[in-house]
Design an enzyme around this catalytic site. Structure first.
Site, mmCIF file in Angstrom:
data_model
loop_
_atom_site.group_PDB
_atom_site.id
_atom_site.type_symbol
_atom_site.label_atom_id
_atom_site.label_comp_id
_atom_site.label_asym_id
_atom_site.label_seq_id
_atom_site.Cartn_x
_atom_site.Cartn_y
_atom_site.Cartn_z
ATOM 1 N N ALA A 113 0.777 -1.242 0.000
ATOM 2 C CA ALA A 113 0.000 0.000 0.000
ATOM 3 C C ALA A 113 0.807 1.289 0.000
ATOM 4 O O ALA A 113 0.299 2.326 -0.423
ATOM 5 C CB ALA A 113 -0.932 -0.003 1.208
ATOM 6 N N ALA A 114 2.030 1.274 0.520
ATOM 7 C CA ALA A 114 2.766 2.536 0.691
ATOM 8 C C ALA A 114 3.299 3.038 -0.657
ATOM 9 O O ALA A 114 3.654 2.230 -1.510
ATOM 10 C CB ALA A 114 3.921 2.317 1.664
ATOM 11 N N GLY A 116 0.672 5.117 -0.500
ATOM 12 C CA GLY A 116 -0.741 5.260 -0.151
ATOM 13 C C GLY A 116 -1.626 6.001 -1.134
ATOM 14 O O GLY A 116 -2.790 6.267 -0.825
ATOM 15 N N GLY A 117 -1.109 6.324 -2.308
ATOM 16 C CA GLY A 117 -1.944 7.015 -3.299
ATOM 17 C C GLY A 117 -3.224 6.234 -3.576
ATOM 18 O O GLY A 117 -4.328 6.797 -3.589
ATOM 19 N N ASP A 179 -0.714 -4.070 -5.924
ATOM 20 C CA ASP A 179 0.132 -3.144 -6.694
ATOM 21 C C ASP A 179 1.573 -3.433 -6.238
ATOM 22 O O ASP A 179 2.136 -2.680 -5.438
ATOM 23 C CB ASP A 179 -0.315 -1.711 -6.342
ATOM 24 N N CYS A 232 3.598 -0.512 -12.721
ATOM 25 C CA CYS A 232 4.006 0.601 -13.585
ATOM 26 C C CYS A 232 5.221 0.160 -14.407
ATOM 27 O O CYS A 232 6.210 0.875 -14.480
ATOM 28 C CB CYS A 232 4.277 1.858 -12.771
HETATM 29 C C1 LIG Z 1 4.513 -0.068 -6.255
HETATM 30 S S1 LIG Z 1 4.725 0.213 -4.583
HETATM 31 C C2 LIG Z 1 3.068 0.439 -4.040
HETATM 32 C C3 LIG Z 1 2.533 1.808 -4.332
HETATM 33 C C4 LIG Z 1 1.194 2.071 -3.650
HETATM 34 N N1 LIG Z 1 0.206 1.080 -4.039
HETATM 35 C C5 LIG Z 1 0.627 3.446 -3.941
HETATM 36 O O1 LIG Z 1 -0.277 3.582 -4.764
HETATM 37 O O2 LIG Z 1 1.095 4.408 -3.332
HETATM 38 C C6 LIG Z 1 5.073 -1.378 -3.975
HETATM 39 C C7 LIG Z 1 5.140 -1.452 -2.453
HETATM 40 O O3 LIG Z 1 5.254 -2.839 -2.134
HETATM 41 C C8 LIG Z 1 5.986 -2.952 -0.940
HETATM 42 N N2 LIG Z 1 6.437 -4.349 -0.896
HETATM 43 C C9 LIG Z 1 7.465 -4.927 -1.555
HETATM 44 N N3 LIG Z 1 7.532 -6.241 -1.307
HETATM 45 C C10 LIG Z 1 6.523 -6.504 -0.429
HETATM 46 C C11 LIG Z 1 6.066 -7.684 0.220
HETATM 47 N N4 LIG Z 1 6.677 -8.849 0.027
HETATM 48 N N5 LIG Z 1 5.006 -7.591 1.044
HETATM 49 C C12 LIG Z 1 4.375 -6.408 1.252
HETATM 50 N N6 LIG Z 1 4.785 -5.256 0.684
HETATM 51 C C13 LIG Z 1 5.828 -5.303 -0.158
HETATM 52 C C14 LIG Z 1 7.074 -1.907 -1.082
HETATM 53 O O4 LIG Z 1 7.568 -1.532 0.179
HETATM 54 C C15 LIG Z 1 6.342 -0.795 -1.816
HETATM 55 O O5 LIG Z 1 5.907 0.187 -0.898
#
Ligand SMILES: C[S@@+](CC[C@H](N)C(=O)[O-])C[C@H]1O[C@@H](n2cnc3c(N)ncnc32)[C@H](O)[C@@H]1O
Length: 304
Positions: A113-114, A116-117, A179, A232
């Site tokens: 989620a981070a 968070g958009g 995502d 993306c």
């Molecule tokens: C593409 S970003 C998400 C962007 C977010 N959905 C937004 O719209 O702001 C991918 C996120 O996945 C997290 N991530 C990576 N591997 C992960 C895992 N195994 N489990 C949970 N989160 C993970 C990363 O820390 C990163 O914040």
């Protein structure tokens, strides 16, 4: 564009329509896109408020809460931003929550989620009624997620911090957004550093994580529930191939996506691999077709 990026994009020469137009668009500045926080202010009053201060707002066809904001140097430094009246978000990044179409009172999981958009967009579309479980395995990234939730005045989000592959909550969710981390080549236009997908070690790791996260997401989705998978990146290995793998056992099916934006269909083959014919229901966004960054979205339903 440096040699390495040119090489990366060259992999897609045969699948991207009007490849020269695509390369040209990559070098154009990215417009500032914002999403009005309709929990605090309607798009009309927001537009008046900003226009009165000399900003030029351009509506976005198909997303009533979105505007392109012209004539602004620091969109994250206005009083209106601090007051939580809007979120800065790429246009294509607004589509996963729209396609997920969450309803008031539902229980939603956003597994990665981070910052968070998309989480905050989901909560907004639900009128802040229901529950959004926003998970990310990096604690430092959840701080940013929490600050957006606070600033936007959202109450319906619960933040947690697990490895998505071992997400422990055994509640079945009505809808899930996945995502996951990806090679992020689509954000080249935003000046963000991509993880190059032609580095075989990195690419293999990403694809493994994406497949594991999609498998876990389907396991915690209720029968009949829906899931949006988005990235993306342009890399078919991280897009169609990941979704194809999840569809193999017939537990889930692809849903059609109807959109106001120009886009291309998902691929049914890449190099020597073939994917399900239904993969044309997934969508690909290229920056010369839509004035934003590159994106891939697939919409799945878990069969009852
Ligand atoms: C593409 S970003 C998400 C962007 C977010 N959905 C937004 O719209 O702001 C991918 C996120 O996945 C997290 N991530 C990576 N591997 C992960 C895992 N195994 N489990 C949970 N989160 C993970 C990363 O820390 C990163 O914040």
């Amino acid at each position: 564009m440096n040699e390495k990026m040119a090489q990366t994009f060259n992999r897609y020469r045969d699948i991207i329509p009007d490849y020269e137009g695509f390369l040209t668009a990559l070098e154009q500045p990215l417009p500032v896109a914002i999403r009005v926080n309709i929990l605090k202010i309607g798009p009309g009053p927001f537009r008046d408020l900003m226009t009165n201060q000399g900003y030029k707002l351009e509506p976005v066809r198909g997303i009533e809460e979105a505007f392109l904001l012209h004539g602004i140097e620091a969109p994250g430094a206005t009083l209106e931003y601090f007051l939580g009246y809007y979120q800065i978000q790429g246009l294509t990044s607004m589509l996963p929550a729209k396609i997920l179409d969450p309803r008031r009172g539902e229980i939603i999981l956003d597994l990665c989620a981070a910052p968070g958009g998309k989480t905050t967009h989901i909560a907004q579309l639900m009128g802040d009624r229901g529950l959004v479980v926003a998970n990310d395995f990096k604690p430092e990234r959840t701080h940013v997620l929490r600050s957006h939730i606070d600033r936007l005045g959202i109450l319906s989000v619960l933040v947690c911090c697990y490895h998505g592959q071992a997400f422990p909550l055994r509640r079945k969710f009505d809808r899930i957004l996945l995502d996951p981390p990806c090679s992020a080549e689509g954000t080249y236009r935003a000046g963000l550093p991509p993880i190059l997908s032609e580095n075989p070690k990195v690419a293999r790791h990403l694809v493994r994580v994406q497949k594991e996260l999609l498998r876990q997401s389907l396991a915690v989705l209720r029968p009949g529930g829906t899931l949006v998978y988005s990235t993306c990146t342009y890399a078919p290995e991280e897009n169609e191939a990941v979704v194809n793998e999840a569809l193999k056992d017939g537990e889930a099916e692809l849903l059609p996506i109807s959109l106001p934006f120009p886009h291309s269909k998902g691929l049914t083959s890449w190099n020597d691999e073939s994917y399900q014919p239904d993969m044309v229901k997934a969508v690909r966004f290229y920056p010369h077709q839509v004035n934003s960054w590159g994106f891939f979205i697939a919409h799945l339903r878990k069969r009852s």
